[in-house]
Design an enzyme around this catalytic site. Structure first.
Site, PDB file in Angstrom:
ATOM      1  N   CYS A   1      -6.945  -6.226   0.536  1.00 14.42           N
ATOM      2  CA  CYS A   1      -5.512  -6.381   0.286  1.00 14.42           C
ATOM      3  C   CYS A   1      -5.017  -7.581   1.086  1.00 14.42           C
ATOM      4  O   CYS A   1      -5.192  -7.626   2.309  1.00 14.42           O
ATOM      5  CB  CYS A   1      -4.761  -5.124   0.695  1.00 14.42           C
ATOM      6  SG  CYS A   1      -2.967  -5.251   0.468  1.00 14.42           S
TER       7      CYS A   1
ATOM      8  N   GLY B   1      -6.215  -5.526 -14.694  1.00 14.04           N
ATOM      9  CA  GLY B   1      -5.013  -5.285 -13.930  1.00 14.04           C
ATOM     10  C   GLY B   1      -3.770  -5.854 -14.588  1.00 14.04           C
ATOM     11  O   GLY B   1      -3.053  -5.165 -15.314  1.00 14.04           O
ATOM     12  N   THR B   2      -3.515  -7.130 -14.360  1.00 13.24           N
ATOM     13  CA  THR B   2      -2.290  -7.766 -14.835  1.00 13.24           C
ATOM     14  C   THR B   2      -2.114  -7.634 -16.345  1.00 13.24           C
ATOM     15  O   THR B   2      -0.994  -7.418 -16.826  1.00 13.24           O
ATOM     16  CB  THR B   2      -2.278  -9.250 -14.432  1.00 13.24           C
ATOM     17  OG1 THR B   2      -2.341  -9.341 -13.002  1.00 13.24           O
ATOM     18  CG2 THR B   2      -1.018  -9.950 -14.913  1.00 13.24           C
TER      19      THR B   2
ATOM     20  N   LEU C   1       0.813  -1.218   0.000  1.00 15.91           N
ATOM     21  CA  LEU C   1       0.000   0.000   0.000  1.00 15.91           C
ATOM     22  C   LEU C   1       0.847   1.268   0.000  1.00 15.91           C
ATOM     23  O   LEU C   1       0.498   2.280   0.625  1.00 15.91           O
ATOM     24  CB  LEU C   1      -0.961   0.019   1.203  1.00 15.91           C
ATOM     25  CG  LEU C   1      -2.041  -1.060   1.247  1.00 15.91           C
ATOM     26  CD1 LEU C   1      -2.846  -0.955   2.536  1.00 15.91           C
ATOM     27  CD2 LEU C   1      -2.965  -0.949   0.046  1.00 15.91           C
TER      28      LEU C   1
ATOM     29  N   GLY D   1      -8.137 -11.455 -13.562  1.00 13.05           N
ATOM     30  CA  GLY D   1      -7.820 -12.251 -14.743  1.00 13.05           C
ATOM     31  C   GLY D   1      -8.535 -11.842 -16.010  1.00 13.05           C
ATOM     32  O   GLY D   1      -8.601 -12.628 -16.964  1.00 13.05           O
TER      33      GLY D   1
ATOM     34  N   ASN E   1     -10.199  -9.123  -5.222  1.00 14.81           N
ATOM     35  CA  ASN E   1      -8.827  -8.651  -5.158  1.00 14.81           C
ATOM     36  C   ASN E   1      -7.904  -9.833  -5.439  1.00 14.81           C
ATOM     37  O   ASN E   1      -8.354 -10.944  -5.725  1.00 14.81           O
ATOM     38  CB  ASN E   1      -8.529  -8.065  -3.773  1.00 14.81           C
ATOM     39  CG  ASN E   1      -7.446  -6.984  -3.813  1.00 14.81           C
ATOM     40  OD1 ASN E   1      -6.494  -7.077  -4.588  1.00 14.81           O
ATOM     41  ND2 ASN E   1      -7.587  -5.979  -2.974  1.00 14.81           N
TER      42      ASN E   1
ATOM     43  N   GLY F   1      -4.009 -12.231 -12.225  1.00 13.87           N
ATOM     44  CA  GLY F   1      -3.831 -12.766 -13.568  1.00 13.87           C
ATOM     45  C   GLY F   1      -4.735 -13.944 -13.880  1.00 13.87           C
ATOM     46  O   GLY F   1      -5.686 -14.235 -13.140  1.00 13.87           O
TER      47      GLY F   1
END
Length: 285
Positions: A111, A245-246, A56, A224, A172, A197
């Site tokens: 998280c 994201g990934t 963070l 993913g 998450n 992912g």
């Protein structure tokens, strides 16, 4: 849109996401005080996806108004991700985000590697209700609860909604680690991190499906998503929007426009006029 933590800390990076066709922009998680984060390496690619333990890291609330001011002219709603350790702290940060111009706040309740924050709060239905309630009663903009994979996910999601959350972000990263067999130590500086992912996509789809089946609420699906097909799975399970994201890291931000174009073609193929026509469609068959 981008997932929190992906190109969400600098104006230049958010501008790139806007140009790539992101419908909204998501900042990285902001805490009240600055955090330096964990020792490097903080992100390591593995065959199953990406391991990360950033800790963070962020410049704290003082930097938030400047960031939002810099990107105000992009014409995109900005969702500010926030993280805290108490309901009062979440409420304070949410209020500051609204004052700075946020269109919504995303409560980081998932998280997997921040002690006293994130998943440690998100696995407790009572704590989730208190945090969501504190934030929702403090601001007028929408509050979104970002939840991770926990044993009582449907119950936790319900508590967030009962407390005033206008929607959910699912899911998450998943708590995970990898070990270098020659160095004989974890590959991440922090040891344990979060897996993102392709490997977590089926888990994310399941989470969206089960929560939507129970509540029929607004959900942003994340986990993913790397092409139009994986985005469509999320939408059919019940998501009204998706975060990437990934895939942005591994393929660049242009993957967003590729996903949008692919979804447009998919809608034509199935005879739908808009995304809304297929949200949750997997529950009807």
């Amino acid at each position: 849109m981008n997932a929190s933590g992906i190109l969400g800390s600098r104006p230049e990076a958010l501008e790139r996401l806007a140009r790539a066709g992101s419908a909204a922009l998501v900042t990285k998680s902001f805490t009240r005080e600055p955090r330096s984060g964990y020792p490097t390496p903080i992100a390591v690619p593995i065959p199953q996806g990406l391991l990360n333990a950033v800790g963070l890291s962020n410049p704290g609330l003082e930097a938030l108004p400047g960031l939002l001011e810099r990107i105000r002219g992009l014409g995109k709603p900005v969702i500010v991700s926030i993280a805290g350790s108490t309901p009062e702290e979440f409420a304070e940060i949410a209020a500051a985000a609204e004052e700075a111009g946020a269109a919504a706040v995303e409560l980081n309740l998932s998280c997997p590697h921040a002690r006293g924050r994130g998943l440690e709060i998100g696995m407790d239905p009572v704590a989730v209700r208190e945090v969501a309630g504190a934030a929702a009663s403090t601001v007028t903009i929408p509050v979104l609860a970002k939840l991770g994979v926990v044993d009582r996910l449907v119950e936790v999601a319900g508590k967030a909604l009962e407390a005033g959350a206008r929607g959910l972000v699912l899911i998450n990263t998943i708590r995970a680690m990898a070990i270098d067999v020659y160095a004989m130590k974890p590959v991440l500086g922090h040891g344990v991190g979060g897996l993102s992912g392709p490997a977590i996509h089926p888990v994310a789809v399941r989470a969206v499906y089960e929560v939507y089946r129970e509540y029929r609420t607004d959900i942003i699906g994340v986990g993913g998503v790397e092409d139009w097909r994986t985005a469509a799975e999320m939408i059919l399970a019940g998501a009204r929007a998706v975060q990437v994201g990934t895939a942005v890291i591994t393929r660049g931000e242009t993957v967003i426009s590729e996903i949008v174009q692919g979804l447009q073609k998919y809608l034509q193929e199935v005879g739908a006029t808009s995304i809304q026509d297929v949200v949750g469609a997997a529950h009807k068959n």
